[in-house]
Design a protein around this motif. Sequence first.
Motif, PDB file in Angstrom:
ATOM      1  N   ASN A  60       0.847  -1.440   0.048  1.00 10.96           N
ATOM      2  CA  ASN A  60      -0.130  -0.093  -0.040  1.00 10.96           C
ATOM      3  C   ASN A  60       0.992   1.330  -0.082  1.00 10.96           C
ATOM      4  OD1 ASN A  60      -2.487  -1.520   0.092  1.00 10.96           O
ATOM      5  ND2 ASN A  60      -2.321  -1.565   2.321  1.00 10.96           N
ATOM      6  N   VAL A  61       1.956   1.198  -0.819  1.00  9.51           N
ATOM      7  CA  VAL A  61       2.820   2.677  -0.886  1.00  9.51           C
ATOM      8  C   VAL A  61       2.771   2.952  -2.281  1.00  9.51           C
ATOM      9  CG1 VAL A  61       4.076   2.026   1.141  1.00  9.51           C
ATOM     10  CG2 VAL A  61       5.119   1.132  -0.996  1.00  9.51           C
ATOM     11  N   LEU A  97       9.753   7.639  -2.029  1.00  5.13           N
ATOM     12  CA  LEU A  97       8.616   7.372  -1.434  1.00  5.13           C
ATOM     13  C   LEU A  97       8.224   8.321  -0.396  1.00  5.13           C
ATOM     14  CD1 LEU A  97       8.515   3.663  -0.361  1.00  5.13           C
ATOM     15  CD2 LEU A  97       7.498   4.538  -2.658  1.00  5.13           C
ATOM     16  N   ALA A  98       7.330   9.099  -1.043  1.00  9.13           N
ATOM     17  CA  ALA A  98       6.877  10.380  -0.199  1.00  9.13           C
ATOM     18  C   ALA A  98       5.775  10.286   0.765  1.00  9.13           C
ATOM     19  CB  ALA A  98       6.608  11.544  -1.148  1.00  9.13           C
ATOM     20  N   THR A 118       6.280   5.086   8.932  1.00 12.30           N
ATOM     21  CA  THR A 118       7.490   4.175   9.279  1.00 12.30           C
ATOM     22  C   THR A 118       7.170   2.665   8.965  1.00 12.30           C
ATOM     23  OG1 THR A 118       8.445   5.934  10.944  1.00 12.30           O
ATOM     24  CG2 THR A 118       9.256   3.840  11.052  1.00 12.30           C
ATOM     25  N   ALA A 119       5.882   2.368   9.444  1.00 15.07           N
ATOM     26  CA  ALA A 119       5.457   1.154   9.213  1.00 15.07           C
ATOM     27  C   ALA A 119       5.354   0.609   8.097  1.00 15.07           C
ATOM     28  CB  ALA A 119       3.864   1.000  10.005  1.00 15.07           C
ATOM     29  N   GLN A 120       4.856   1.750   6.881  1.00 17.29           N
ATOM     30  CA  GLN A 120       4.888   1.342   5.689  1.00 17.29           C
ATOM     31  C   GLN A 120       6.289   1.123   5.078  1.00 17.29           C
ATOM     32  OE1 GLN A 120       2.453   5.084   4.870  1.00 17.29           O
ATOM     33  NE2 GLN A 120       1.008   3.467   3.474  1.00 17.29           N
ATOM     34  N   LEU A 121       7.082   1.895   5.537  1.00 18.28           N
ATOM     35  CA  LEU A 121       8.487   1.612   4.953  1.00 18.28           C
ATOM     36  C   LEU A 121       8.860   0.502   5.371  1.00 18.28           C
ATOM     37  CD1 LEU A 121      11.034   2.869   3.620  1.00 18.28           C
ATOM     38  CD2 LEU A 121      11.575   4.012   5.713  1.00 18.28           C
ATOM     39  N   ILE A 173       7.177  10.305   6.783  1.00 18.43           N
ATOM     40  CA  ILE A 173       8.452  10.637   6.228  1.00 18.43           C
ATOM     41  C   ILE A 173       8.653  10.316   4.757  1.00 18.43           C
ATOM     42  CG2 ILE A 173       9.561   9.648   8.481  1.00 18.43           C
ATOM     43  CD1 ILE A 173       9.902   6.817   6.960  1.00 18.43           C
ATOM     44  N   THR A 174       9.905  10.836   4.235  1.00 17.72           N
ATOM     45  CA  THR A 174       9.976  10.857   2.864  1.00 17.72           C
ATOM     46  C   THR A 174      11.315   9.938   2.699  1.00 17.72           C
ATOM     47  OG1 THR A 174       8.709  12.611   2.116  1.00 17.72           O
ATOM     48  CG2 THR A 174      10.528  11.940   0.502  1.00 17.72           C
ATOM     49  N   THR A 175      11.269   9.151   1.812  1.00 17.94           N
ATOM     50  CA  THR A 175      12.785   8.091   1.930  1.00 17.94           C
ATOM     51  C   THR A 175      13.144   8.008   0.349  1.00 17.94           C
ATOM     52  OG1 THR A 175      13.585   5.957   2.580  1.00 17.94           O
ATOM     53  CG2 THR A 175      11.280   6.165   1.870  1.00 17.94           C
TER      54      THR A 175
END
Length: 175
Positions: A96-97, A125-126, A130-133, A164-166
């Motif tokens: 789901n990202v 990923l913008a 944190t859980a999604q990452l 967060i953005t990574t």
Amino acid sequence: MAINLNKREKLAVIAASAALVIFLLLQFLVFPLLDKNERLSGKLISRQQELEQIRLLQAEYRKTSQEAEQAQQFIKRRKGGFTLFSFLETLAGKTNVKNNIAYMRPSSTAGKDSPYRLSMVEMKLADITTAQLMAYLQGIEASNNMIFVKRLSITKAERKEDLITTVFQVETLEK
């Protein structure tokens, strides 16, 4: 012509002769043998160090060869038509990202004297949690496709504090 020497002079001549003989023996026989022994001992220590270095390199070579063989086996077991880009895109949908993908930049470089090429995708990923990452990264690392996260940069999202953005780079070998 006979030289008459008294007892003390005879002893002095004998002592000087003995000292000269001892000096000559030391100078031309003992010292060269000691020097040669020291040189040989130094060479022996040097060769022992070289042998130990060869053993270490041999162990490293065996380990690298074994890892290369394992990598080839992983690549052979992959599903046909595998591409890193499509894998990452599919995984983004599962975790789901997919809607948070700002960009995906694929690139690849052919290996010199190798049938494999290094495939790399830089991805941003913008505004994710944190859980999604963590779920996305676990999906990458836990897959049996020999995919590795090479670089990862995480920053706080500008709009929302809990997001967060990574930006990260993922790479693998492909045939």
